[in-house]
Design a protein around this motif. Structure first.
Motif, PDB file in Angstrom:
ATOM      1  N   VAL A   1       0.782  -1.108  -0.095  1.00 26.13           N
ATOM      2  CA  VAL A   1       0.006  -0.016   0.014  1.00 26.13           C
ATOM      3  C   VAL A   1       0.955   1.101  -0.030  1.00 26.13           C
ATOM      4  O   VAL A   1       0.364   2.382  -0.354  1.00 26.13           O
ATOM      5  CB  VAL A   1      -0.967  -0.101   1.214  1.00 26.13           C
TER       6      VAL A   1
ATOM      7  N   ARG B   1       0.658  -2.252   7.751  1.00 29.06           N
ATOM      8  CA  ARG B   1       0.034  -0.782   8.209  1.00 29.06           C
ATOM      9  C   ARG B   1      -0.339  -0.544   9.485  1.00 29.06           C
ATOM     10  O   ARG B   1      -0.321   0.322  10.126  1.00 29.06           O
ATOM     11  CB  ARG B   1      -1.028  -0.426   7.093  1.00 29.06           C
TER      12      ARG B   1
ATOM     13  N   TYR C   1       2.668  -2.820   3.817  1.00 28.19           N
ATOM     14  CA  TYR C   1       1.644  -3.833   3.553  1.00 28.19           C
ATOM     15  C   TYR C   1       0.340  -3.782   4.331  1.00 28.19           C
ATOM     16  O   TYR C   1       0.270  -3.614   5.326  1.00 28.19           O
ATOM     17  CB  TYR C   1       2.118  -5.156   2.953  1.00 28.19           C
ATOM     18  N   ASP C   2      -0.662  -4.320   3.550  1.00 25.43           N
ATOM     19  CA  ASP C   2      -1.989  -4.542   4.410  1.00 25.43           C
ATOM     20  C   ASP C   2      -2.659  -5.883   3.804  1.00 25.43           C
ATOM     21  O   ASP C   2      -2.966  -5.814   2.688  1.00 25.43           O
ATOM     22  CB  ASP C   2      -2.891  -3.515   4.239  1.00 25.43           C
TER      23      ASP C   2
END
Length: 412
Positions: A139, A158, A196-197
């Motif tokens: 992200v 995140r 990242y998520d």
């Protein structure tokens, strides 16, 4: 030409030019078939879509199957190393259906900042790691690269970045636990290159990606020693069979387990989707069948005189029943045609434009409602609906055998 088919075709053509009592009932029956197939297609597409998406997320961060040293099986961190010098690495040629094998290692630690701290599991990966499966979950920033000299680049979630009030480009210190014999812990300085998520708090809440050489140095391992291997398959549905097959093709000191074991509650939850989809399909078929039974009975009532004339001319009961079953097949086909057109159109729009989302994404681990359906499933569903509806019409069509020619011809 088939006699029954010829009569049925004339009835279908003639009905379009004539206002009759059956017209609105037939429209309702066709609408019920169309609405039923729409609901069934959407139920299958969303159920399978959610299962596929959750599987993809879990496997992206863990692989389908993990190969461990027996001493590590009950731990998420690497304790006893495994040698890279294995017959199955880097290519598992003895078992078909394996797309990739990668070596990883994990170590528990703590990230500390000036204001707070968080427990982590540092997942060490190397130049063989397949970053392609994680690209869609990135992200912010970029994925780290560990092909050159040892560096402190990391990929963080995140959730963790928000808890620690960090962002891409920030640096932080981590403390990693040593064996009981070592008094002082290891400390490392890292730099966040990407965030990242995945949508899974079980993963995002603890997992940080680092260079595997950090883990090897802190554990005092050789460069050819790793924590475990992650195996990716071509077909998820073969995961149980491939787990057993891989176990039989590795050393006796190694064990294998798949993600269904590691994330048992999640896979038990998504297995319930099949029951829900089956329940929806069953209800929709029953509703559509009842509407078609009503329509068939009205058609028979409306054509009572014709039935009497055909019987007087020598037609058998089954022959006359086939006329109305052909007619019913046509009506079901019209409903299926419109239902597939609308249902598949809705699925395509959702897959392309992501129009609908979950009110609470955390509960389903995805933000938008995922859809997935294949041609074979659509074909089987349509054939199943057609056959089951026709079977349900066999019994009400039996009423034709009770109609006598004399009374039928006088019927008004």
């Amino acid at each position: 030409m088939n006699f029954e088919y010829f009569i049925a075709k004339r009835l279908i053509r003639g009905g379009a030019d004539k206002i009759s009592i059956s017209a609105p009932i037939i429209k309702i029956a066709i609408s019920a078939i169309a609405l039923g197939i729409i609901m069934m297609l959407i139920a299958i597409a969303t159920g399978d879509g959610l299962k596929v998406k959750i599987r993809e997320k879990v496997t992206a961060f863990n692989g389908h199957i993990q190969i461990y040293n027996f001493d590590n099986n009950n731990s998420d961190v690497s304790v006893v190393p495994v040698s890279l010098e294995q017959d199955f690495y880097p290519k598992f040629t003895d078992v078909e259906g394996i797309s990739h094998v990668q070596a990883v290692a994990s170590k528990g630690g703590v990230i500390r900042t000036e204001t707070t701290f968080e427990g982590i599991i540092a997942k060490g990966v190397g130049k063989d790691y397949n970053w392609n499966v994680l690209e869609e979950y990135l992200v912010e920033g970029e994925l780290p690269q560990y092909n050159g000299d040892l560096n402190g680049d990391v990929l963080m979630s995140r959730i963790m970045a928000n808890r620690l009030q960090l962002k891409t480009g920030d640096t932080f210190f981590s403390v990693f636990f040593k064996d009981a014999a070592d008094k002082l812990p290891n400390q490392r300085k890292f730099n966040i290159t990407g965030i990242y998520d995945s949508g899974f708090e079980e993963i995002d809440g603890v997992l940080v990606f680092v260079d595997i050489r950090h883990i090897q140095r802190m554990n005092k391992w050789e460069t050819n020693q790793v924590g475990n291997f992650e195996v990716f398959l071509d077909d998820f549905d073969a995961i149980d069979a491939k787990t057993n097959e891989i176990y039989g093709n590795t050393l006796s000191t190694l064990d294998t387990r798949n993600i269904k074991y590691k994330y048992g509650p999640i896979f038990e939850w998504i297995s319930l989707f099949d029951f829900n989809v089956a329940l929806i399909i069953g209800i929709m078929i029953i509703v559509a069948g009842i509407n078609m039974i009503t329509a068939l009975l009205v058609l028979i009532l409306e054509r009572t005189q014709m039935i009497g004339i055909l019987k007087a001319l020598g037609s058998a009961n089954w022959s006359i029943r086939k006329v109305f079953l052909y007619n019913a097949t046509y009506l079901i086909g019209i409903g299926l045609l419109w239902g597939n057109f609308i249902g598949l159109g809705i699925i395509w729009l959702q897959n392309t434009y992501k129009l609908f989302r979950f009110p609470n994404p955390k509960e389903y681990h995805v933000e938008f409602i995922p859809v997935h359906i294949d041609f074979f499933t659509v074909l089987i569903l349509n054939i199943g609906v057609l056959v089951l509806c026709l079977l349900m019409l066999l019994l009400p069509s039996y009423i034709i055998t009770k109609i006598t020619p004399v009374k039928a011809i006088k019927f008004e």
